[in-house]
Design a protein around this motif. Structure first.
Motif, PDB file in Angstrom:
ATOM      1  N   HIS A  56      34.581  35.233  34.448  1.00 41.67           N
ATOM      2  CA  HIS A  56      34.042  34.121  35.230  1.00 41.67           C
ATOM      3  C   HIS A  56      35.034  32.964  35.131  1.00 41.67           C
ATOM      4  O   HIS A  56      34.968  32.155  34.204  1.00 41.67           O
ATOM      5  CB  HIS A  56      32.676  33.681  34.700  1.00 41.67           C
ATOM      6  N   VAL A  58      35.200  30.335  36.795  1.00 43.02           N
ATOM      7  CA  VAL A  58      34.619  28.996  36.968  1.00 43.02           C
ATOM      8  C   VAL A  58      34.083  28.432  35.649  1.00 43.02           C
ATOM      9  O   VAL A  58      33.853  27.218  35.560  1.00 43.02           O
ATOM     10  CB  VAL A  58      33.478  28.964  38.006  1.00 43.02           C
ATOM     11  N   MET A  81      40.480  26.292  36.996  1.00 45.27           N
ATOM     12  CA  MET A  81      40.603  27.738  37.155  1.00 45.27           C
ATOM     13  C   MET A  81      42.063  28.182  37.188  1.00 45.27           C
ATOM     14  O   MET A  81      42.400  29.271  36.709  1.00 45.27           O
ATOM     15  CB  MET A  81      39.878  28.188  38.424  1.00 45.27           C
ATOM     16  N   ASP A  98      36.362  39.090  39.076  1.00 46.08           N
ATOM     17  CA  ASP A  98      35.555  37.902  38.839  1.00 46.08           C
ATOM     18  C   ASP A  98      34.162  38.150  39.395  1.00 46.08           C
ATOM     19  O   ASP A  98      33.977  38.248  40.603  1.00 46.08           O
ATOM     20  CB  ASP A  98      36.198  36.681  39.508  1.00 46.08           C
ATOM     21  N   ASP A 101      30.945  33.225  40.721  1.00 38.82           N
ATOM     22  CA  ASP A 101      31.487  31.874  40.798  1.00 38.82           C
ATOM     23  C   ASP A 101      30.576  31.023  41.676  1.00 38.82           C
ATOM     24  O   ASP A 101      29.503  31.473  42.087  1.00 38.82           O
ATOM     25  CB  ASP A 101      32.929  31.892  41.331  1.00 38.82           C
ATOM     26  N   ARG A 102      30.998  29.825  41.951  1.00 36.79           N
ATOM     27  CA  ARG A 102      30.262  28.923  42.821  1.00 36.79           C
ATOM     28  C   ARG A 102      31.036  28.729  44.119  1.00 36.79           C
ATOM     29  O   ARG A 102      32.232  28.416  44.090  1.00 36.79           O
ATOM     30  CB  ARG A 102      30.083  27.561  42.131  1.00 36.79           C
ATOM     31  N   ALA A 106      36.561  31.585  43.446  1.00 39.95           N
ATOM     32  CA  ALA A 106      37.546  32.575  42.978  1.00 39.95           C
ATOM     33  C   ALA A 106      38.297  33.190  44.149  1.00 39.95           C
ATOM     34  O   ALA A 106      39.496  33.495  44.040  1.00 39.95           O
ATOM     35  CB  ALA A 106      36.866  33.650  42.145  1.00 39.95           C
ATOM     36  N   ALA A 123      37.168  39.301  43.603  1.00 37.46           N
ATOM     37  CA  ALA A 123      36.043  38.394  43.393  1.00 37.46           C
ATOM     38  C   ALA A 123      34.792  38.798  44.162  1.00 37.46           C
ATOM     39  O   ALA A 123      34.858  39.338  45.270  1.00 37.46           O
ATOM     40  CB  ALA A 123      36.444  36.978  43.785  1.00 37.46           C
ATOM     41  N   LEU A 138      24.646  29.008  40.759  1.00 36.38           N
ATOM     42  CA  LEU A 138      25.897  29.354  41.429  1.00 36.38           C
ATOM     43  C   LEU A 138      25.717  29.523  42.933  1.00 36.38           C
ATOM     44  O   LEU A 138      26.696  29.648  43.671  1.00 36.38           O
ATOM     45  CB  LEU A 138      26.486  30.638  40.818  1.00 36.38           C
TER      46      LEU A 138
END
Length: 380
Positions: A56, A58, A81, A98, A101-102, A106, A123, A138
């Motif tokens: 992750h 983030v 990041m 990944d 994330d938000r 990513a 991602a 997220l």
């Protein structure tokens, strides 16, 4: 044509003797037993660049990664990041998956990141979760069969490489619980069907035994964690493990912690003995596995922690050769990049890591890379 010599070579499947690896235009063009070399690395083992199947970017590996993320703008998070990506690459991890994330940060980072600035990033975007479910903050809330189908389609539209779904609750989100399921089988099967219709693999976050069984029944490609958490402990189910071993699913084991004075979260700490027993049972039954470190979620899991995960599994009785395959060739298969990652052979990407000594006799050498190459360019 650059040529790199090493005393030993792990090609992603087996440990071989001295070899010269030839690289041009970012690709491996040949592997030979002798001949001249532009760079002689000496008494090292040269391996494919390592692959971490669950990170992750983030999250900043602090004592409050969720709070820090909430307080930061997207641009601030992207800047952070970048630093985490650089640290990951310096550790010899040249590819990461990944899984949460938000706002698809990513994916944005993957588009901007130079080859020498970090690993290749595969991602998922925000993980699909129930309303106020695990990691809801997220932005991946979706409910019901049609809701999860729409969520999968959105990830495909955004260009995600994989779909992530929270089958059970988790430890980072108050009000959700690792030992309880979040979705029914109908939603899980709909998500899998939709992901596969768009040519995407789908990963299941699943801690509880019932959640693991549901993810297997629904047809997920990988099952993350697979820790068999109960309300107050962790206790594996031999029947479920036998079904995992008989299936095509790959279990992504959450392994690896750096030495630190900061203890694991209380909910994890009290379950650790049971989780370790589950890890031993999974290996004893022959379940296909990779390592997903969960890097970023706390101080014990900084970015680049994957080599510590390898040491952890060997310490639990896993064969070093199996562990090396799990972070190279098998990981590439789990991430759907086995046609170009995870092996040292002609036509594959020139992602390489060199470590002093022999990892089959001392797996901890992975924690001290002496050279790292990304697409044939030396970054360490």
């Amino acid at each position: 044509m650059p040529a790199i010599r090493a005393r030993r070579l792990f090609d992603g499947m087996d440990l071989l003797g001295e070899r010269v690896v030839h690289v041009a235009d970012g690709k491996i063009t040949a592997v030979t037993e002798d001949g001249p070399a532009d760079l002689d690395l000496g008494d090292v083992t040269l391996l494919p660049g390592l692959i971490d199947c669950h990170v992750h970017l983030v999250f900043d590996a602090s004592t409050d990664p969720v709070g820090h993320l909430r307080e930061s703008s997207d641009e601030e998070v992207l800047d952070r990041m970048r630093g985490e990506a650089a640290r990951t690459l310096a550790a010899g991890v040249t590819t990461v998956r990944d899984l949460g994330d938000r706002g698809y940060l990513a994916l944005r980072l993957a588009e901007k990141l130079g080859v020498t600035e970090g690993p290749e990033i595969l991602a998922s975007g925000p993980p699909i979760t129930t309303t106020r479910g695990h990691c809801w903050f997220l932005g991946g809330e979706a409910d019901g069969v049609e809701g999860v189908r729409a969520a999968v389609r959105e990830r495909a539209r955004q260009g995600a490489h994989v779909v992530k779904m929270m089958v059970t609750g988790g430890e980072m989100t108050p009000g959700t619980y690792s030992h309880l399921r979040q979705y029914g089988l109908a939603e899980l099967r709909a998500a899998v069907e939709e992901a596969h219709a768009h040519g995407l693999p789908i990963a299941a976050h699943a801690h509880a035994g019932e959640g693991i069984a549901d993810a297997l029944a629904a047809g997920f490609d990988t099952i993350e964690h697979c820790s068999f958490m109960t309300e107050h402990a962790a206790a594996h189910d031999d029947t479920i493990i036998a079904r995992l071993a008989a299936s095509e699913v790959i279990v992504s084991l959450t392994a690896g912690m750096v030495p630190t004075d900061v203890p694991p979260p209380p909910g994890v700490a009290k379950r650790l003995p049971g989780i370790m027993a589950s890890l031993r049972a999974l290996y004893a039954e022959g379940v296909s596995f990779v390592i997903g470190s969960d890097a970023g979620i706390g101080p014990i899991k900084p970015h680049g922690v994957l080599p510590y995960g390898a040491q952890m599994l060997v310490g639990l009785g896993y064969a070093p050769l199996d562990v090396l395959r799990s972070i190279t060739s098998r990981a590439a298969r789990a991430c759907r990049v086995a046609d170009r990652k995870g092996r040292i052979m002609q036509g594959f990407d020139g992602d390489l890591v060199a470590c002093g000594g022999d990892p089959l006799t001392d797996i901890s050498v992975l924690q001290r890379p002496s050279a790292v190459f990304r697409m044939g360019r030396r970054v360490r």
